[in-house]
Write a protein that holds these residues in place. Sequence first.
Motif, mmCIF file in Angstrom:
data_model
loop_
_atom_site.group_PDB
_atom_site.id
_atom_site.type_symbol
_atom_site.label_atom_id
_atom_site.label_comp_id
_atom_site.label_asym_id
_atom_site.label_seq_id
_atom_site.Cartn_x
_atom_site.Cartn_y
_atom_site.Cartn_z
ATOM 1 N N ALA A 212 0.817 -1.206 0.000
ATOM 2 C CA ALA A 212 0.000 0.000 0.000
ATOM 3 C C ALA A 212 0.857 1.266 0.000
ATOM 4 O O ALA A 212 0.470 2.282 -0.582
ATOM 5 C CB ALA A 212 -0.928 -0.004 1.210
ATOM 6 N N ALA A 213 2.025 1.210 0.652
ATOM 7 C CA ALA A 213 2.911 2.383 0.741
ATOM 8 C C ALA A 213 4.326 1.929 0.426
ATOM 9 O O ALA A 213 5.150 1.752 1.324
ATOM 10 C CB ALA A 213 2.828 3.012 2.126
ATOM 11 N N PRO A 214 4.651 1.737 -0.846
ATOM 12 C CA PRO A 214 5.943 1.137 -1.196
ATOM 13 C C PRO A 214 7.147 1.968 -0.806
ATOM 14 O O PRO A 214 8.241 1.411 -0.630
ATOM 15 C CB PRO A 214 5.854 0.974 -2.720
ATOM 16 N N LEU A 215 6.996 3.278 -0.634
ATOM 17 C CA LEU A 215 8.127 4.131 -0.279
ATOM 18 C C LEU A 215 8.179 4.439 1.216
ATOM 19 O O LEU A 215 8.950 5.304 1.649
ATOM 20 C CB LEU A 215 8.080 5.427 -1.083
ATOM 21 N N GLU A 216 7.411 3.730 1.998
ATOM 22 C CA GLU A 216 7.386 3.949 3.444
ATOM 23 C C GLU A 216 8.785 3.737 4.036
ATOM 24 O O GLU A 216 9.482 2.790 3.681
ATOM 25 C CB GLU A 216 6.394 2.997 4.108
ATOM 26 N N GLY A 217 9.183 4.596 4.911
ATOM 27 C CA GLY A 217 10.499 4.486 5.532
ATOM 28 C C GLY A 217 11.534 5.401 4.928
ATOM 29 O O GLY A 217 12.603 5.589 5.492
#
Length: 396
Positions: A212-217
């Motif tokens: 859902a949030a591939p760039l999280e982090g």
Amino acid sequence: MASEDEQSDESLAGAGAPAPAGAFPGGGELFRLDARVAHLNHGSFGAVPVPVARAQRHIAAEAAADPDAFFLGVGDRLADARARIAARLGADPEGIALVTNATEAAHLALDALGLTPDDEVLVTDHGYGTVVDAVARRARPVTVPLDPALPDEDAVRETVLAALTPRTRVAVLDQITSPTARIVAGPRLLADLAERGVTTVVDGAHAPGMLAAPLEGGPDLWFGNLHKWGYAPPGSAVLAVAPALRGRVPAPVPSWEDHRGFPRAVEYRATADYTGLLAAPEGLDLIAALGAERVRAHNSALAAHGAELLARLPGVTPLPGDDRLALRALRLPSRVARTKPEADALREEIMLRLGCRVLVWPWPGGGGIRVCGQIYNHPAEYERLARGLGSLLDGA
């Protein structure tokens, strides 16, 4: 009268919630896969849905009808496609560039870091081969062994952190490991590495369309394929770069847009086939139209169903799974798939005798098998694989 493609779209629009048995209404009709084959390996090459293929054909027809108009305007069209993709990924449209695949993106990312042969770069033994090779061409890779049976993401994180040394400059980590279907570069690990001053390069080949949030982090450099779980045509991927590094990413082919800098200098490579990149937003839009959470939940549940069936076979052991992922991996008996030639031979035998496409991965002491779930799959395909694989393993 509606065309076959339009009828597929209409059946999609009227689809309800997934059936309890695991079928995704209208899912199979969105693809033109060989019905004689159980395609349980979406994670390797993906598959292009009918509406996306149709959009690419229309773009190709435009290019054929008036090449001058197409190529003179393609830079702006790429920027528009990039903005649509960025919105779906939760990314800064000026912080990503459209590239052809994750392997190309890995080389561009590493070149931006100015590595030398004396630099120490941390990788894992689950890393994708061409990405690890890209590190070895530029620096000194230090490989962290990760036991495939590590129980959870925290155990993976602790193992990676324990392997750092004062010389570790960069960590190149999979977001989702290809063979073993594990999350490595999660947000907590990325934060820990940033605190230690380690630059992070994340191979997110499987992330777009699945997470859902591939760039999280907030990794320093991240890349992901759109043609796997993002339903885009082959030759469609994204490279995301932190602001401080954007000016250091080289253009793969310096050309007329080179003076524009990142991202346009990276995207434009003179006269080339841009149709896949321009059609790529249609894939992410289709996932949104289907209901992204619904697609993800269905695909994960179906992969888990397949893994549960395979785990009933003697000598086959499930590896820890993750409900966020549409892939599951299992270890095969110790005598099976110990080397790449052995793994390749079993993969082809499974296709020849069972009509099933899967990934078989080699590992010392015995390799493994990976199955995927996608909206065109149904439970009977995994049952067919489990029945047949048991016989193949009995004869191994």
